[in-house]
Design a protein around this motif. Structure first.
Motif, mmCIF file in Angstrom:
data_model
loop_
_atom_site.group_PDB
_atom_site.id
_atom_site.type_symbol
_atom_site.label_atom_id
_atom_site.label_comp_id
_atom_site.label_asym_id
_atom_site.label_seq_id
_atom_site.Cartn_x
_atom_site.Cartn_y
_atom_site.Cartn_z
ATOM 1 N N ARG A 55 0.823 -1.200 0.000
ATOM 2 C CA ARG A 55 0.000 0.000 0.000
ATOM 3 C C ARG A 55 0.860 1.254 0.000
ATOM 4 O O ARG A 55 0.639 2.176 -0.776
ATOM 5 C CB ARG A 55 -0.932 -0.005 1.217
ATOM 6 C CG ARG A 55 -2.033 1.031 1.121
ATOM 7 C CD ARG A 55 -2.748 1.185 2.452
ATOM 8 N NE ARG A 55 -2.947 2.603 2.732
ATOM 9 C CZ ARG A 55 -4.006 3.284 2.320
ATOM 10 N NH1 ARG A 55 -4.951 2.679 1.659
ATOM 11 N NH2 ARG A 55 -4.115 4.566 2.567
ATOM 12 N N SER A 56 1.860 1.271 0.847
ATOM 13 C CA SER A 56 2.664 2.488 0.911
ATOM 14 C C SER A 56 3.516 2.633 -0.351
ATOM 15 O O SER A 56 3.772 3.745 -0.796
ATOM 16 C CB SER A 56 3.509 2.534 2.189
ATOM 17 O OG SER A 56 4.434 1.483 2.178
ATOM 18 N N VAL A 62 1.139 4.197 -2.882
ATOM 19 C CA VAL A 62 0.975 5.633 -2.613
ATOM 20 C C VAL A 62 2.228 6.382 -3.061
ATOM 21 O O VAL A 62 2.152 7.428 -3.709
ATOM 22 C CB VAL A 62 0.698 5.880 -1.114
ATOM 23 C CG1 VAL A 62 0.723 7.366 -0.800
ATOM 24 C CG2 VAL A 62 -0.653 5.282 -0.729
ATOM 25 N N ASP A 63 3.364 5.805 -2.752
ATOM 26 C CA ASP A 63 4.627 6.447 -3.092
ATOM 27 C C ASP A 63 4.779 6.642 -4.600
ATOM 28 O O ASP A 63 5.116 7.731 -5.068
ATOM 29 C CB ASP A 63 5.778 5.587 -2.538
ATOM 30 C CG ASP A 63 7.118 6.184 -2.871
ATOM 31 O OD1 ASP A 63 7.367 7.309 -2.401
ATOM 32 O OD2 ASP A 63 7.895 5.546 -3.613
ATOM 33 N N ALA A 123 -3.309 8.806 -1.499
ATOM 34 C CA ALA A 123 -3.718 7.883 -0.441
ATOM 35 C C ALA A 123 -5.239 7.777 -0.333
ATOM 36 O O ALA A 123 -5.769 6.718 0.004
ATOM 37 C CB ALA A 123 -3.121 8.317 0.892
#
Ligand SMILES: Nc1ncnc2c1ncn2[C@@H]1O[C@H](COP(=O)(O)OP(=O)(O)OP(=O)(O)O)[C@@H](O)[C@H]1O
Ligand SMILES: [Mg+2]
Lengths: 319, 306
Positions: free
Chosen positions: A129-130, A133-134, A145
């Motif tokens: 997930r991160s 987003v990144d 996000a």
């Protein structure tokens, strides 16, 4: 050299006959370099790009000759499974022509942008997930996000092309093939996407092959240009050399067809006549039929003439 | 979406009213129930008396209005034959019918989706060809014929499965297959052509270019797209199952609404026929509405009210 293509031949086995879509293409892309692949519609640009990934039309398309080396690794003989696992999306990624149809309408963009990361085991679970987003931040999608659960139809054309770009750069590929990434977009968005490609390249050092028939776009992004005609590259060289002293009559005609005076965009349409059929193409110079400088010799295949450092063209006039 | 949903709801209500009028009129054209209720030698006075008691002496449109008014509060009258509320009789049989219809539908989808997908993926290959033969067979064999064939082979000849009854899963297999057989062909075609379209789309090409394994491309990214047209049709198929259940339940002695209504038709038991048919049409409409909702679940463009 990052990518080194030699004498690539890609055929389409159609009912009408064998279409020699890519017929002896050679090109090099260095790390961090952008090569522009320019040419009329139907000249074989997309099939050249697809050949690099061996994603040819199922059943009919086949690479019948030549070599493709990425970081020294030969791709034409690699197994289908190894290609999918190690090359496609991992080392070479392709951005397709139309952002409106390039995203799956029934999956959230979070899923789609995460898909290459998952498939190539780059990230899983919370890290995935991160990472998503990144990468969406890197393509400057606003507040990514909050939008992971949104679907493609909830984004504008420019935003969708950013999302497609995010899918492509997720695994930091070594080579990015961008097939007319701006053609379907309006001018201001085109500029944004071009800037985005520039910054992606600055970030990742990836080599880029930019396929376009927009000479303005090519000039603003590329250091070198390869001009394609009827399945062959007829002139290649640094952008400056090609714009200042185009040598092949086709390249000259292309540049002459650009409207002057502030018109930034130009389409490659204004040359009289049609390119030859790629089923049973002429044995000599393929541009001869439309060429104003045609000679008897043009019935034989012209040699590739080196004009200056890195600048060469295939024409009898230059011999 | 709510506007769309309300519009569909209104259409549903109109369909149900239409169905109630049709079934009301047709059942009364089918013959006089009094003659079936009373002994053959009953005196005329007794016949008139019974007719008055049942309200069958009033004009047809008055009878309908009374029927409609009562139906609205769930009162369909008592079964002439069983002397119990017709609605209760139907409701008691309803779970068995829904069970059968669901299993029939499940069977057809469980066959159609993989066959349709594989026919598209290996277009012109052996699955595609066999699928086409089966499609032709499916269309040529009505449910009652398939049912009888299955009984003959699997119940009588091989003695693997029971030919009738209700209660264990083994009794469910043959009726569910007979019911689900017919729509398999059409559903396979829907899935196949939808898959062919999707597999040729830009987003699948991009997925491939980014190294998505073929297994995920087919069964995840392409199939969810290809499922949309099938899902829109599922309500229609579920409704067709309810219709087909009338025949299949009769063949397999399945204690559902269908068999009850068929028996009631032969007995001219109007309240039961009316309650059964009306109830089936309500189910019909509801299954279509449910599909409109689930369509939104699958296709986000509809969910977000585009
Ligand atoms: N799937 C296919 N089936 C049959 N012919 C094809 C197919 N894809 C491409 N071709 C043919 O191959 C040739 C090269 O096509 P390609 O798509 O590479 O051209 P292009 O230079 O990318 O053109 P454009 O600028 O219009 O995108 C054309 O003659 C085209 O008609
Ligand atoms: Mg193209």
């Amino acid at each position: 050299m990052l990518l080194s293509v030699r004498d690539l031949q890609t055929h389409l086995h159609l009912k009408r006959g064998v279409l020699r879509a890519v017929d002896g293409v050679s090109l090099d892309v260095a790390e961090g370099e952008t090569l522009g692949l320019v040419g009329e519609s139907g000249s074989g640009k997309t099939l050249t790009g697809l050949s690099l990934l061996r994603l040819l039309p199922k059943g009919s398309g086949r690479i019948v000759g030549g070599s493709i080396k990425l970081d020294g690794q030969e791709l034409t003989t690699l197994s289908e499974a190894a290609l999918a696992r190690d090359i496609r999306g991992r080392k070479i990624a392709m951005i397709m022509q139309d952002p409106m149809t390039s995203l799956n309408p029934v999956f959230s963009i979070g899923d789609q942008v995460g898909s290459p990361l998952r498939n190539h085991d780059i990230a899983r679970g919370a890290a995935l997930r991160s990472a998503v987003v990144d990468v969406l931040q890197r393509v400057r999608l606003p507040s990514p996000a909050d939008r992971l659960g949104d679907y493609p139809h909830q984004f504008s054309g420019g935003q969708r092309q950013r999302i497609v770009a995010a899918m492509a750069i997720g695994c930091t590929p070594r080579l990015l093939v961008a097939d007319e990434p701006t053609t379907a977009l309006d001018v201001t968005i085109q500029v944004q996407i071009i800037n985005l490609l520039r910054s992606i390249q600055a970030d990742t050092g990836a080599g880029i092959i930019l396929i376009t028939h927009d000479l303005g776009v090519a000039a603003s992004l590329c250091r070198r240009i390869a001009v394609m005609y009827a399945g062959q590259i007829i002139e290649t060289g640094p952008v400056r050399a090609i714009y200042r002293s185009p040598s092949h009559p086709y390249t000259k005609a292309l540049l002459a067809a650009i409207p002057r005076l502030g018109a930034k965009r130009a389409r490659l349409t204004a040359i009289a006549g049609q390119p030859p059929s790629l089923i049973d193409p002429p044995t000599g110079c393929r541009f001869a039929a439309r060429c104003t400088l045609r000679m008897d010799k043009c019935a034989e295949a012209p040699p590739n003439v080196t004009l200056s450092d890195g600048h060469s063209a295939a024409c009898w006039k230059l011999v | 979406m709510s506007g769309f949903f309300i519009r569909r709801l209104m259409q549903g209500v109109i369909s149900i009213i239409g169905a109630s009028i049709i079934i009301f009129v047709i059942s009364r054209l089918s013959g006089d129930p009094i003659l079936m209720l009373l002994p053959n030698d009953a005196p005329t006075s007794m016949i008139e008396e019974t007719r008055r008691n049942l309200g069958l002496n009033r004009p047809l449109w008055v009878q309908y209005l009374i029927f409609a008014q009562n139906a609205l509060v769930g009162d369909f009258g008592n079964s002439y034959r069983w002397k119990m509320p017709a609605l209760k009789l139907i409701l008691d049989r309803l779970p068995a019918t829904i069970e059968l219809a669901m299993c029939g539908l499940l069977f057809s989808v469980a066959v159609a989706v993989p066959v349709g997908v594989m026919s598209a993926v290996h277009r012109g290959g052996w699955i595609d060809r066999i699928g086409r033969v089966f499609a032709m067979l499916g269309q040529a064999m009505p449910a009652f014929w398939v049912g009888l064939l299955l009984i003959l082979v699997f119940a009588i000849k091989l003695n693997w499965l029971p030919a009738f009854g209700h209660g264990s899963w083994s009794q469910l297999v043959l009726p569910a297959i007979s019911l689900g057989w017919y729509p398999v062909a059409a559903q396979t075609r829907i899935v196949r052509s939808a898959m062919l379209d999707v597999l040729d789309s830009d987003h699948i090409r991009l997925s491939r270019a980014l190294g998505t394994p073929e297994r995920l491309i087919i069964w995840k990214y392409a199939l969810r797209n290809a499922a949309v047209p099938l899902l829109t049709m599922l309500g229609v198929y579920f409704a067709a199952m309810l219709g087909g259940a009338f025949v299949v339940e009769t063949i397999f002695a399945w204690p559902g609404v269908g068999r009850t209504v068929v028996e009631a038709v032969f007995a001219r038991d109007f309240p039961v026929v009316q309650a059964g048919v009306l109830f089936t049409s309500v189910l019909f409409v509801m299954s279509n509405l449910l599909v409109d909702l689930s369509y939104g679940l699958v296709d986000p463009r509809i969910r977000n009210g585009r």
